[in-house]
Design a protein around this motif. Sequence first.
Motif, PDB file in Angstrom:
ATOM      1  N   VAL A  21       0.759  -1.163  -0.129  1.00  0.00           N
ATOM      2  CA  VAL A  21       0.120  -0.053  -0.127  1.00  0.00           C
ATOM      3  C   VAL A  21       0.859   1.227   0.035  1.00  0.00           C
ATOM      4  CG1 VAL A  21      -0.337   0.023   2.571  1.00  0.00           C
ATOM      5  CG2 VAL A  21      -1.878   1.163   1.179  1.00  0.00           C
ATOM      6  N   LYS A  22       0.620   2.217  -0.967  1.00  0.00           N
ATOM      7  CA  LYS A  22       1.394   3.447  -0.938  1.00  0.00           C
ATOM      8  C   LYS A  22       0.779   4.461   0.030  1.00  0.00           C
ATOM      9  CE  LYS A  22       3.832   6.258  -4.413  1.00  0.00           C
ATOM     10  NZ  LYS A  22       3.304   7.783  -4.055  1.00  0.00           N
ATOM     11  N   ILE A  23       1.537   5.102   0.806  1.00  0.00           N
ATOM     12  CA  ILE A  23       0.723   6.159   1.813  1.00  0.00           C
ATOM     13  C   ILE A  23       2.084   7.332   1.450  1.00  0.00           C
ATOM     14  CG2 ILE A  23       0.521   6.935   3.973  1.00  0.00           C
ATOM     15  CD1 ILE A  23       0.228   3.871   4.715  1.00  0.00           C
ATOM     16  N   GLY A  24       1.369   8.545   0.760  1.00  0.00           N
ATOM     17  CA  GLY A  24       2.532   9.352   0.368  1.00  0.00           C
ATOM     18  C   GLY A  24       3.531   9.111  -0.348  1.00  0.00           C
ATOM     19  N   TRP A  25       4.742   9.312  -0.098  1.00  0.00           N
ATOM     20  CA  TRP A  25       5.758   8.907  -1.058  1.00  0.00           C
ATOM     21  C   TRP A  25       6.274   7.381  -0.466  1.00  0.00           C
ATOM     22  CZ3 TRP A  25      10.247   8.031   1.692  1.00  0.00           C
ATOM     23  CH2 TRP A  25      10.444   8.897   2.798  1.00  0.00           C
ATOM     24  N   LYS A  26       5.960   6.911   0.578  1.00  0.00           N
ATOM     25  CA  LYS A  26       6.323   5.527   1.143  1.00  0.00           C
ATOM     26  C   LYS A  26       5.440   4.236   0.318  1.00  0.00           C
ATOM     27  CE  LYS A  26       8.215   6.901   5.271  1.00  0.00           C
ATOM     28  NZ  LYS A  26       8.504   6.907   6.871  1.00  0.00           N
ATOM     29  N   GLY A  80      -2.389  -5.954  14.465  1.00  0.00           N
ATOM     30  CA  GLY A  80      -1.566  -5.347  13.492  1.00  0.00           C
ATOM     31  C   GLY A  80      -0.566  -4.546  13.910  1.00  0.00           C
ATOM     32  N   THR A  81       0.551  -4.240  13.177  1.00  0.00           N
ATOM     33  CA  THR A  81       1.416  -2.974  13.514  1.00  0.00           C
ATOM     34  C   THR A  81       1.953  -2.377  12.186  1.00  0.00           C
ATOM     35  OG1 THR A  81       3.403  -4.536  13.449  1.00  0.00           O
ATOM     36  CG2 THR A  81       2.402  -4.168  15.638  1.00  0.00           C
ATOM     37  N   ILE A  82       2.677  -1.147  12.325  1.00  0.00           N
ATOM     38  CA  ILE A  82       3.233  -0.566  11.317  1.00  0.00           C
ATOM     39  C   ILE A  82       4.482  -0.344  11.654  1.00  0.00           C
ATOM     40  CG2 ILE A  82       2.098   1.621  11.891  1.00  0.00           C
ATOM     41  CD1 ILE A  82       2.050   2.282   8.748  1.00  0.00           C
ATOM     42  N   ASP A  83       5.535  -0.311  10.705  1.00  0.00           N
ATOM     43  CA  ASP A  83       6.949  -0.050  10.832  1.00  0.00           C
ATOM     44  C   ASP A  83       7.150   1.294   9.689  1.00  0.00           C
ATOM     45  OD1 ASP A  83       9.897   0.439  10.821  1.00  0.00           O
ATOM     46  OD2 ASP A  83       9.793  -1.351  11.955  1.00  0.00           O
ATOM     47  N   TYR A  84       7.293   2.464  10.483  1.00  0.00           N
ATOM     48  CA  TYR A  84       7.540   3.378   9.389  1.00  0.00           C
ATOM     49  C   TYR A  84       9.029   3.393   8.780  1.00  0.00           C
ATOM     50  CZ  TYR A  84       3.597   5.211  12.374  1.00  0.00           C
ATOM     51  OH  TYR A  84       2.277   5.172  13.052  1.00  0.00           O
ATOM     52  N   ASP A  85       9.770   3.146   9.374  1.00  0.00           N
ATOM     53  CA  ASP A  85      11.260   3.022   8.894  1.00  0.00           C
ATOM     54  C   ASP A  85      11.506   1.858   7.949  1.00  0.00           C
ATOM     55  OD1 ASP A  85      12.158   5.146  10.585  1.00  0.00           O
ATOM     56  OD2 ASP A  85      12.528   4.015  12.247  1.00  0.00           O
ATOM     57  N   LYS A  86      10.905   0.689   8.507  1.00  0.00           N
ATOM     58  CA  LYS A  86      11.066  -0.655   7.493  1.00  0.00           C
ATOM     59  C   LYS A  86       9.919  -0.438   6.386  1.00  0.00           C
ATOM     60  CE  LYS A  86      13.175  -3.570  10.766  1.00  0.00           C
ATOM     61  NZ  LYS A  86      12.790  -4.832  11.658  1.00  0.00           N
ATOM     62  N   HIS A 137      -6.847   0.511   9.864  1.00  0.00           N
ATOM     63  CA  HIS A 137      -6.340   1.286  10.942  1.00  0.00           C
ATOM     64  C   HIS A 137      -4.762   1.600  10.896  1.00  0.00           C
ATOM     65  CE1 HIS A 137      -5.997   1.569  15.615  1.00  0.00           C
ATOM     66  NE2 HIS A 137      -4.818   1.220  15.308  1.00  0.00           N
ATOM     67  N   GLU A 138      -3.959   0.555  10.324  1.00  0.00           N
ATOM     68  CA  GLU A 138      -2.525   0.839  10.203  1.00  0.00           C
ATOM     69  C   GLU A 138      -2.295   1.950   9.189  1.00  0.00           C
ATOM     70  OE1 GLU A 138      -0.931  -0.114  12.658  1.00  0.00           O
ATOM     71  OE2 GLU A 138      -2.076  -1.486  13.385  1.00  0.00           O
ATOM     72  N   VAL A 139      -3.191   1.858   8.098  1.00  0.00           N
ATOM     73  CA  VAL A 139      -2.921   2.706   7.122  1.00  0.00           C
ATOM     74  C   VAL A 139      -3.175   4.258   7.623  1.00  0.00           C
ATOM     75  CG1 VAL A 139      -3.956   3.716   4.817  1.00  0.00           C
ATOM     76  CG2 VAL A 139      -3.464   1.486   4.855  1.00  0.00           C
ATOM     77  N   LEU A 140      -4.127   4.384   8.536  1.00  0.00           N
ATOM     78  CA  LEU A 140      -4.572   6.056   9.236  1.00  0.00           C
ATOM     79  C   LEU A 140      -3.164   6.423   9.920  1.00  0.00           C
ATOM     80  CD1 LEU A 140      -8.217   5.355  10.060  1.00  0.00           C
ATOM     81  CD2 LEU A 140      -7.255   7.030   8.463  1.00  0.00           C
ATOM     82  N   HIS A 141      -2.686   5.409  10.584  1.00  0.00           N
ATOM     83  CA  HIS A 141      -1.333   5.597  11.364  1.00  0.00           C
ATOM     84  C   HIS A 141      -0.305   6.074  10.368  1.00  0.00           C
ATOM     85  CE1 HIS A 141      -2.268   4.809  15.471  1.00  0.00           C
ATOM     86  NE2 HIS A 141      -2.578   3.369  15.121  1.00  0.00           N
ATOM     87  N   GLY A 142      -0.281   5.315   9.130  1.00  0.00           N
ATOM     88  CA  GLY A 142       0.734   5.784   8.380  1.00  0.00           C
ATOM     89  C   GLY A 142       0.602   7.271   7.568  1.00  0.00           C
ATOM     90  N   GLU A 144      -1.140   9.516   9.590  1.00  0.00           N
ATOM     91  CA  GLU A 144      -0.841  10.285  10.603  1.00  0.00           C
ATOM     92  C   GLU A 144       0.741  10.482  10.549  1.00  0.00           C
ATOM     93  OE1 GLU A 144      -1.946  10.032  15.309  1.00  0.00           O
ATOM     94  OE2 GLU A 144      -1.602   8.246  14.447  1.00  0.00           O
ATOM     95  N   ASP A 145       1.527   9.486  10.280  1.00  0.00           N
ATOM     96  CA  ASP A 145       2.908   9.766  10.278  1.00  0.00           C
ATOM     97  C   ASP A 145       3.334  10.703   9.297  1.00  0.00           C
ATOM     98  OD1 ASP A 145       5.568   9.208  11.361  1.00  0.00           O
ATOM     99  OD2 ASP A 145       5.790   8.173   9.411  1.00  0.00           O
ATOM    100  N   MET A 146       3.051  10.229   8.095  1.00  0.00           N
ATOM    101  CA  MET A 146       3.544  11.029   6.805  1.00  0.00           C
ATOM    102  C   MET A 146       3.063  12.369   6.705  1.00  0.00           C
ATOM    103  SD  MET A 146       4.602  11.144   3.547  1.00  0.00           S
ATOM    104  CE  MET A 146       5.177   9.389   3.699  1.00  0.00           C
ATOM    105  N   TYR A 147       1.849  12.868   7.377  1.00  0.00           N
ATOM    106  CA  TYR A 147       1.440  14.129   7.215  1.00  0.00           C
ATOM    107  C   TYR A 147       1.503  15.111   8.619  1.00  0.00           C
ATOM    108  CZ  TYR A 147       0.310  12.729   2.566  1.00  0.00           C
ATOM    109  OH  TYR A 147       0.458  12.358   1.291  1.00  0.00           O
TER     110      TYR A 147
END
Length: 102
Positions: free
Chosen positions: A5-10, A32-38, A58-63, A65-68
């Motif tokens: 899944v693409k979130i912003g440029w990641k 589930g979990t999300i690792d922003y660095d990996k 849920h994890e995409v929303l965290h992504g 949240e982090d991206m923006y």
Amino acid sequence: MIDKVKIGWKTYKVESVEPKQTLFIEGKECYGTIDYDKQQIDLSTTNSNALNEVTLIHEVLHGIEDMYYLDLGEETVKRLAEAIYTVLKDNNLDIVKQCEKA
């Protein structure tokens, strides 16, 4: 289930994992979990399909949240994920496939 899944440029890799591998935070089991660095989202192999779908949202929303640089907080992310999932399911919406047909 999708594999990325693409979130912003990641671009995040989406994987199904055994809970004992990575799905514990502060001693508590997570769906589930999300690792922003990996750039990886892990979903539990013990989840039902529906639970993995809402957990992915849920994890995409965290992504997002982090991206923006948003400060939504865990409770808001949880409620938004469940609300978005419910709207999509209740209205039989498959957004990506609908847009591809247009």
